[in-house]
Design an enzyme around this catalytic site. Structure first.
Site, short mmCIF file in Angstrom:
data_model
loop_
_atom_site.label_atom_id
_atom_site.label_comp_id
_atom_site.label_asym_id
_atom_site.label_seq_id
_atom_site.Cartn_x
_atom_site.Cartn_y
_atom_site.Cartn_z
CG HIS A 181 -9.75 -21.85 12.03
ND1 HIS A 181 -10.31 -23.00 11.66
CD2 HIS A 181 -10.74 -20.81 12.48
CE1 HIS A 181 -11.66 -22.93 11.54
NE2 HIS A 181 -11.81 -21.62 11.93
CB CYS A 201 -12.01 -26.20 9.17
SG CYS A 201 -10.36 -25.44 8.93
CG PHE A 246 -5.72 3.29 5.77
CD1 PHE A 246 -7.22 3.53 5.68
CD2 PHE A 246 -5.28 2.61 7.13
CE1 PHE A 246 -8.19 2.75 6.65
CE2 PHE A 246 -6.16 2.43 7.95
CZ PHE A 246 -7.73 2.42 7.75
N GLY A 255 -11.38 3.97 0.40
CA GLY A 255 -12.29 4.60 1.01
C GLY A 255 -13.72 4.12 1.74
CB CYS A 267 -6.78 -25.26 9.12
SG CYS A 267 -7.47 -25.02 10.92
N GLY A 323 0.41 4.07 1.80
CA GLY A 323 0.66 5.24 2.87
C GLY A 323 -0.67 6.15 2.66
CG ASP A 360 -6.46 -5.35 1.73
OD1 ASP A 360 -5.49 -4.95 2.56
OD2 ASP A 360 -7.34 -4.86 1.29
CG ASP A 408 -2.06 0.89 1.03
OD1 ASP A 408 -2.27 1.34 0.00
OD2 ASP A 408 -3.01 0.76 2.05
CB CYS A 417 -9.65 -27.88 12.28
SG CYS A 417 -10.43 -26.38 12.63
#
Length: 468
Positions: free
Chosen positions: A321, A290, A74, A202, A292, A72, A252, A70, A295
């Site tokens: 997880h 799940c 934000f 935004g 993962c 900057g 994201d 990113d 789990c």
């Protein structure tokens, strides 16, 4: 200069897109979720120049896939009390020691060039909602000028051989707060710059969720069809499913990892708080559906114990997880789009996955007749309360809203739930067209976007005049 990337639209179900995003660092199947690794998972350890000397983020972190950094922009929002904005850029006061830091479009591109990311985001201003229309308009115009400077600086850095990644991509960011006219006009302007991808920024910064969805739908028709679309900083599983249905490809958010560190875990049945006492002896995995590592190997009871003992392993397993869940959610979305069944998937899960399972697994310790009677009256009382406190008022409001939509006429003044004000100039089926602003911009909305209606049509205005 031709784009260095290729986005290929493979399939579409209504506005939802199934695609493939090819970059120099690998191909991304979309829709996709980007796991957030702030500062490369290192808190304040190294500068961008240090990382350039070490070969950039990819070499430093040993991550061989695509990386997005990113700009900057934000921080222009998050450090609002510590910054000053000018045409040249933004001056921040460090939240650590107060020293002055300047960041403009050129500085942002130079830092990201040193990081060597696959994708660099343009420097912009993220304005807090709600905002004044005049300020938002001026901010959009400045963000467009900053974007042109970002594009020029990136070209210079590549030409002079300064960029760690000479194939670095540039994404522009659409702004405009919750004003549809500003959003649409800004998107048209930045689309003309022929960038590698386009983001919607935004949003999810204070506005209601429905307003966020409305802004996405207003902007989407003006986003290039052959470029990837990225909704920044969003969101919950339900937000992602809904945004995919409105044409977004990339996401994201810090939410899965941040929530996990506080014990809030995503499951296909909704959100659970692993710290709750009811999981103290629960030998099941976090989510039986799940796969993962958390789990597959550990029980809810053990992970709860780790949180209560303040062992870092508990947070690690929880983060593992949630990130697994988010990425497999995206895989499931892609599979549903491939199969042509995404709409049914959306309708089933868009609300369910955001639901916090507070009332699940109610355990009553008595099986006596008195216990069953007590249970019956408890449930009956809950149903009565739900009827009078939620269902009945909701139905009244729905009836009122339906009457307001059905009475809509040409000439009426409408305020949408997103704050757009204008006069109705056309109505067709479940949509209407507003004429708004001094430039008389025409924008089409669905009737569900109506916030309020003021009857100002010409016949009624003339009738009032005659009476006088």
């Amino acid at each position: 200069m031709p784009s260095l990337t290729t986005y290929k639209l493979l399939k579409q179900e209504h506005d939802a897109r199934r695609g493939e995003f090819k970059t120099v660092h690998g191909t991304v199947q979309t829709p996709a979720f980007q796991n957030v690794a702030t500062a490369g998972a290192i808190k304040g350890g190294l500068s961008a120049q240090d990382l350039k000397d070490m070969g950039g983020l990819r070499k430093f972190t040993r991550w061989n896939g695509p990386i997005l950094t990113d700009s900057g922009g934000f921080q222009v929002f998050s450090l609002a009390k510590l910054r000053k904005i000018t045409e040249e850029g933004v001056t921040f006061a460090s939240h650590l020691d107060g020293h002055r830091i300047f960041m403009g479009p050129e500085q942002s591109m130079q830092i990201q060039a040193n990081l060597g990311s696959t994708i660099a985001m343009a420097f912009d201003e993220c304005v807090e909602n709600p905002a004044q229309h005049d300020y938002s308009k001026a901010s959009c115009e400045r963000t467009t000028r900053w974007l042109k400077r970002c594009k020029a600086e990136m070209a210079r850095l590549k030409h002079e051989g300064i960029s760690v990644n000479p194939d670095q991509l540039l994404f522009g960011i659409n702004q405009g707060c919750t004003f549809a006219d500003l959003r649409v006009e800004h998107m048209k302007q930045i689309a003309d710059l022929d960038l590698d991808g386009y983001a919607i920024g935004g949003l999810a910064v204070g506005e209601p969720t429905e307003v966020m969805y409305e802004m996405i739908s207003q902007v989407e028709p003006y986003m290039p069809k052959d470029k990837i679309r990225y909704l920044m900083g969003v969101g919950t599983p339900g937000n992602i499913i809904e945004a995919v249905s409105r044409g977004v490809d990339l996401f994201d958010c810090v939410m899965p990892s941040r929530n996990a560190r506080h014990g809030h875990l995503n499951t296909w049945g909704g959100i659970i708080n692993i710290k709750n006492a009811k999981y103290e002896r629960d030998e099941r995995p976090i989510d039986p559906a799940c796969g993962c590592p958390a789990c597959r190997n550990y029980s809810r009871a053990y992970i709860r114990h780790l949180f209560k003992a303040e062992e870092i392993l508990g947070m690690r397993l929880a983060v593992m997880h949630n990130l697994w869940f988010y990425n497999h959610l995206m895989e499931r979305i892609r599979d549903e789009l491939d199969a042509g069944t995404f709409t049914a998937f959306h309708d089933k899960y868009v609300k369910l996955l955001n639901f916090e399972r507070r009332f699940c697994q109610m355990q009553f310790l008595t099986t006596t007749s008195e216990g069953y009677i007590s249970l019956f009256f408890t449930l009956a009382l809950m149903l009565v309360l739900l009827y009078f406190m939620i269902y009945r008022p909701q139905k009244k409001q729905e009836k009122k809203d339906a009457a307001m939509r059905n009475s809509l006429e040409i000439g009426d003044q409408v305020t949408t739930i997103g704050g757009v004000i204008g006069r109705v100039v056309a109505i067709k089926d479940d949509t209407f067209v507003l004429e708004t602003g001094a430039d008389r911009v025409k924008i089409r909305f669905t009737k569900t976007a109506i916030g309020s209606v003021e009857k100002l049509n010409m016949d009624k205005a003339e009738s009032k005049t005659d009476k006088k």
